[in-house]
Scaffold this motif. Structure first.
Motif, PDB file in Angstrom:
ATOM      1  N   TYR A 236      -8.169   6.510 -32.747  1.00 47.28           N
ATOM      2  CA  TYR A 236      -8.324   5.584 -33.868  1.00 47.28           C
ATOM      3  C   TYR A 236      -9.599   4.739 -33.764  1.00 47.28           C
ATOM      4  O   TYR A 236     -10.005   4.122 -34.746  1.00 47.28           O
ATOM      5  CB  TYR A 236      -7.128   4.629 -33.928  1.00 47.28           C
ATOM      6  N   GLU A 247     -16.745   2.985 -50.798  1.00 51.59           N
ATOM      7  CA  GLU A 247     -16.407   3.283 -52.185  1.00 51.59           C
ATOM      8  C   GLU A 247     -16.215   1.979 -52.946  1.00 51.59           C
ATOM      9  O   GLU A 247     -15.527   1.076 -52.470  1.00 51.59           O
ATOM     10  CB  GLU A 247     -15.134   4.117 -52.245  1.00 51.59           C
ATOM     11  N   THR A 285      -3.381  -2.234 -43.634  1.00 54.19           N
ATOM     12  CA  THR A 285      -4.836  -2.165 -43.747  1.00 54.19           C
ATOM     13  C   THR A 285      -5.424  -3.541 -43.468  1.00 54.19           C
ATOM     14  O   THR A 285      -4.710  -4.537 -43.342  1.00 54.19           O
ATOM     15  CB  THR A 285      -5.273  -1.681 -45.141  1.00 54.19           C
ATOM     16  N   ASP A 352      -8.774   1.148 -43.646  1.00 55.32           N
ATOM     17  CA  ASP A 352      -7.491   1.651 -43.146  1.00 55.32           C
ATOM     18  C   ASP A 352      -7.682   2.070 -41.694  1.00 55.32           C
ATOM     19  O   ASP A 352      -8.149   3.183 -41.416  1.00 55.32           O
ATOM     20  CB  ASP A 352      -7.021   2.834 -43.988  1.00 55.32           C
ATOM     21  N   ASP A 355      -6.293   5.448 -40.406  1.00 56.48           N
ATOM     22  CA  ASP A 355      -6.930   6.701 -40.822  1.00 56.48           C
ATOM     23  C   ASP A 355      -8.423   6.589 -40.541  1.00 56.48           C
ATOM     24  O   ASP A 355      -9.197   6.116 -41.375  1.00 56.48           O
ATOM     25  CB  ASP A 355      -6.681   6.947 -42.310  1.00 56.48           C
ATOM     26  N   THR A 357     -10.737   8.567 -40.616  1.00 59.49           N
ATOM     27  CA  THR A 357     -11.631   9.351 -41.474  1.00 59.49           C
ATOM     28  C   THR A 357     -11.726   8.780 -42.885  1.00 59.49           C
ATOM     29  O   THR A 357     -12.480   9.300 -43.711  1.00 59.49           O
ATOM     30  CB  THR A 357     -11.142  10.816 -41.563  1.00 59.49           C
ATOM     31  N   SER A 358     -10.976   7.720 -43.180  1.00 57.52           N
ATOM     32  CA  SER A 358     -10.942   7.180 -44.537  1.00 57.52           C
ATOM     33  C   SER A 358     -12.240   6.451 -44.876  1.00 57.52           C
ATOM     34  O   SER A 358     -12.939   5.934 -44.001  1.00 57.52           O
ATOM     35  CB  SER A 358      -9.760   6.223 -44.690  1.00 57.52           C
ATOM     36  N   THR A 359     -12.556   6.405 -46.169  1.00 64.00           N
ATOM     37  CA  THR A 359     -13.737   5.696 -46.652  1.00 64.00           C
ATOM     38  C   THR A 359     -13.345   4.262 -46.985  1.00 64.00           C
ATOM     39  O   THR A 359     -12.427   4.039 -47.784  1.00 64.00           O
ATOM     40  CB  THR A 359     -14.305   6.367 -47.917  1.00 64.00           C
ATOM     41  N   LYS A 412       3.738   8.279 -46.434  1.00 60.84           N
ATOM     42  CA  LYS A 412       2.397   8.531 -46.971  1.00 60.84           C
ATOM     43  C   LYS A 412       2.326   8.111 -48.429  1.00 60.84           C
ATOM     44  O   LYS A 412       1.337   7.503 -48.867  1.00 60.84           O
ATOM     45  CB  LYS A 412       2.044  10.009 -46.822  1.00 60.84           C
ATOM     46  N   ARG A 415       2.152   4.254 -48.636  1.00 61.96           N
ATOM     47  CA  ARG A 415       0.858   3.707 -48.197  1.00 61.96           C
ATOM     48  C   ARG A 415      -0.230   3.990 -49.234  1.00 61.96           C
ATOM     49  O   ARG A 415      -1.059   3.130 -49.524  1.00 61.96           O
ATOM     50  CB  ARG A 415       0.454   4.282 -46.835  1.00 61.96           C
ATOM     51  N   GLU A 416      -0.259   5.180 -49.769  1.00 68.42           N
ATOM     52  CA  GLU A 416      -1.305   5.503 -50.749  1.00 68.42           C
ATOM     53  C   GLU A 416      -1.123   4.674 -52.020  1.00 68.42           C
ATOM     54  O   GLU A 416      -2.102   4.231 -52.622  1.00 68.42           O
ATOM     55  CB  GLU A 416      -1.292   6.999 -51.074  1.00 68.42           C
ATOM     56  N   LYS A 419      -2.244   1.049 -51.152  1.00 66.22           N
ATOM     57  CA  LYS A 419      -3.692   0.930 -50.966  1.00 66.22           C
ATOM     58  C   LYS A 419      -4.439   0.864 -52.293  1.00 66.22           C
ATOM     59  O   LYS A 419      -5.635   0.632 -52.314  1.00 66.22           O
ATOM     60  CB  LYS A 419      -4.196   2.091 -50.113  1.00 66.22           C
TER      61      LYS A 419
END
Length: 697
Positions: A236, A247, A285, A352, A355, A357-359, A412, A415-416, A419
């Motif tokens: 992580y 973004e 987050t 986040d 994750d 790899t998240s933007t 999931k 969370r999505e 967010k």
């Protein structure tokens, strides 16, 4: 031999005798000497002091909705030493046994004010460093070498001047992701070869990598009790810098005001900067506030369009070349070439940590100003409410209420969904009104006849998604030029509203208003008001807000000043009605936090009382409400930031240690945390009890 009235008393040392406070070098590098310039709010919106006050019975309407709040943060170790004659402090032992130990648990011995080059904590506590500037974050990071730094190494190491700190729990026992903001760089303390006329591309690129955030997996060492970076399973761990893609989301994404030659879409920004405080969301987050971003940009004076120039001025952009000369190495920092680049900073960003790899996201729906941070609470109807302060003299407090409701759980899908909660909703700004006759607020800090600085207020809507509520402003203008929209609706000018946080215990909101030495002093500037009752307010105050029926979506509220900070011996201070002879002196509140019992913890920045900055705790309920006790002090030149209070330990960010006038990398005047002749290094410290008991017990 003590008299009966002496029983239950302890000694609380007075302040040392030599001055301290924030150094000029800190002001220069952190905020571009903001307080040496005219405050950018030159609006003529209705002053709080000009509002006709209704004298309301405190035992009637205002008292009806009153509750009182709490909070918590953390500490470090080494017992303090008395530096001057003591003041007797009545700890009210009998009441402690009957009420205090069962309720607030703040039974530590207060730390004495001091100017020591170390962290000082109460007796029975100890401290250690979790991570410092230059320590490895990514597994392949090289060992820190002060004299041979590179941008590539810094991008894998813990950044400079960490401020906010937050913990996101991981599955298992005592493991977390610790997220730290890196607010600003002090190049004269980072490089021995740095000077304003000798700045190189290497200096600039290392500084870009030293900004942003660090995500570090940490765990509790059950042998020692301290918090340490995990040695394995660091998937992580992450660095976010000034070159990390972000973004842009929300109503202003794609706005004409956000488009640049490098990003004609207005939806992608490289990096985040001057990240001050923040918050941890219920969905795991991190929210981080972009604050004094104006100082990094050059050539505002060369912008010729009068409308653009005026908007830049309201956000504090001025002058030609910048201090760090980044414009020489990336044209986006040159406003004469890219005036819209400035509009792409000043937001709440969300990352986040779960994750890697998240933007990361910049949230335009929460407005653009000098965000100290953002802290959220789930309202009773399930919507998310975020509270925010604009850290500038005579600027404002805000809140955001989401359109959609929070979805419980850690699936999931949940969370999505969560967010996206900050993408749409209503943005508000606060207007306050006092309940005392104007003549009773005379600028001295003397309490009005009802015995409190208090009153009522309202949240004024600015915009909801594509709809503006401000005459003459489109919705995208409200979100990009939020300060000007708030000017237009007559928001209340405040004394540097910084951290604004809701208590989960009682749903009250607590705001640190750090100081404002311009109040009532400079011609044309607002004088004393009931919510800012002192002229030349160098010590600041702490505000407590209760929204109607404890509903965080309500549009009306009552308010009180919980603390009017400074030397308790001074008649212009107030400690929630508690006996001032018993409390610790506190100056320049910056961040607030809460412990599990609901106590409020306050960290300070720029102590104007001749002592190092520190961390303080006080109950907000019961007979000990307002009983401020100092939990720790940080080393010389440092600021206390990012407090995290758990039952088992406290975390504090020790920012800019050694930033004293006359000091530099060539002449270090602090050697914390490594001692000897080492360079000072910003760091996160952990404090815990030697007996492994709870912090508050």
């Amino acid at each position: 031999m003590s008299s009966p009235t002496d029983r239950g008393r302890r000694l609380l040392p007075l302040l040392p005798t030599h001055p301290l406070g924030r150094a000029a070098v800190t002001c220069e590098f952190r905020c571009g000497n903001a307080c040496s310039h005219e405050a950018p709010n030159s609006s003529e919106n209705q002053y709080f002091g000009d509002v006709v006050r209704e004298v309301v019975s405190r035992r009637g309407m205002l008292k009806a909705g009153a509750v009182i709040a709490a909070a918590g943060v953390g500490a470090v170790s080494m017992s303090g030493t008395a530096l001057a004659a003591p003041v007797e402090v009545d700890l009210d032992v009998d009441l402690d046994l009957k009420f205090g130990r069962d309720r607030d648990g703040l039974n530590f011995e207060p730390v004495a004010p001091n100017t020591l080059d170390q962290i000082v904590v109460p007796k029975g506590y100890q401290q250690d460093v979790v991570i410092r500037w230059g320590d490895a974050v990514l597994p392949d990071a090289p060992k820190f070498d002060f004299d041979n730094q590179t941008p590539e190494a810094q991008a894998k190491q813990f950044g400079f001047n960490n401020d906010f700190c937050g913990l996101v729990p991981l599955p298992g026992w005592d493991r977390w992701l610790m997220v730290s903001n890196h607010e600003y760089t002090t190049e004269s303390f980072m490089f021995k070869d740095w000077a304003p006329d000798k700045i190189t591309e290497r200096h600039a690129k290392i500084a870009w990598a030293a900004h942003g955030l660090s995500v570090v997996q940490v765990e509790r060492d059950h042998r020692t009790g301290k918090l340490v970076p995990s040695k394995d399973k660091r998937r992580y761990n992450r660095r976010i810098t000034l070159t990390t893609p972000f973004e842009v989301r929300g109503p202003a994404a794609g706005s004409q005001y956000l488009k640049t030659s490098a990003d004609p879409t207005g939806k992608k920004v490289l990096g985040t900067q001057n990240n001050c405080s923040g918050g941890v969301t219920p969905w795991g987050t991190i929210l981080s506030g972009e604050e004094n971003f104006n100082q990094y940009f050059a050539n505002a004076d060369l912008v010729t369009d009068p409308d653009t120039k005026a908007k830049l001025g309201r956000y504090g952009f001025s002058g030609k070349g910048s201090l760090r000369k980044w414009e020489n190495y990336d044209k986006r920092f040159d406003l004469a070439q890219e005036p819209n680049e400035a509009n792409r900073f000043g937001y709440i960003v969300e990352i986040d940590p779960l994750d890697p790899t998240s933007t990361p996201v910049k949230h335009t729906a929460l407005g653009r100003f000098k965000h100290e941070g953002a802290n959220v609470i789930i309202a009773r109807d399930g919507r998310v409410v975020a509270y925010m302060g604009d850290d500038e003299r005579f600027d404002y407090m805000y809140k955001f209420v989401s359109d959609d409701c929070y979805l419980p759980g850690d699936s999931k899908r949940a969370r999505e969904h969560n967010k996206r909660l900050l993408d749409s909703g209503t943005l508000y700004v606060a207007r306050f009104k006092g309940d005392s006759p104007v003549a009773e607020i005379d600028g001295t800090g003397k309490l009005p006849s009802d015995g409190e600085f208090d009153g009522t207020g309202e949240w004024i809507p600015l915009a909801r998604n594509d709809k503006s509520f401000v005459d003459g402003f489109t919705a995208e203008q409200v979100y990009v030029f939020t300060r000007l929209a708030a000017d237009k609706v007559g928001a209340t000018k405040m004394d540097r509203p910084e951290d604004v946080e809701p208590s989960k215990k009682n749903r009250r909101i607590y705001a640190a208003l750090t100081n404002n030495t311009d109040r009532g002093v400079k011609p044309g500037k607002e004088g004393a008001t009931e919510i800012a009752p002192r002229v030349n307010n160098k010590h600041g105050h702490v505000l407590e807000v209760e929204e109607r029926r404890s509903d965080n979506t309500a549009l009306t509220f009552s308010w009180k000043l919980l603390l009017v900070c400074g030397d308790p011996k001074s008649p212009d201070t107030y400690f929630g009605g508690y006996d001032k002879s018993q409390v610790s002196a506190i100056s320049c509140p910056d961040n607030v936090a809460f412990d599990s019992r609901g106590n409020l913890w306050i960290s300070t920045d720029g102590n104007a009382l001749k002592s190092n900055d520190g961390l303080f705790a006080l109950p907000v309920e019961g007979k000990r409400r307002g009983f401020v006790k100092q939990f720790l002090t940080v080393p010389n030149g440092a600021e206390t930031c990012g407090p995290v209070i758990t039952d088992d330990f406290v975390l504090v960010s020790v920012q800019h240690p050694g930033e004293l006038d006359g000091a530099s990398a060539n002449n270090p005047l602090s050697h914390w945390p490594d001692g000897g002749t080492s360079q000072p290094r910003p760091a996160v410290a952990v404090i815990w009890r030697k007996d492994r008991g709870h912090v508050c017990d």
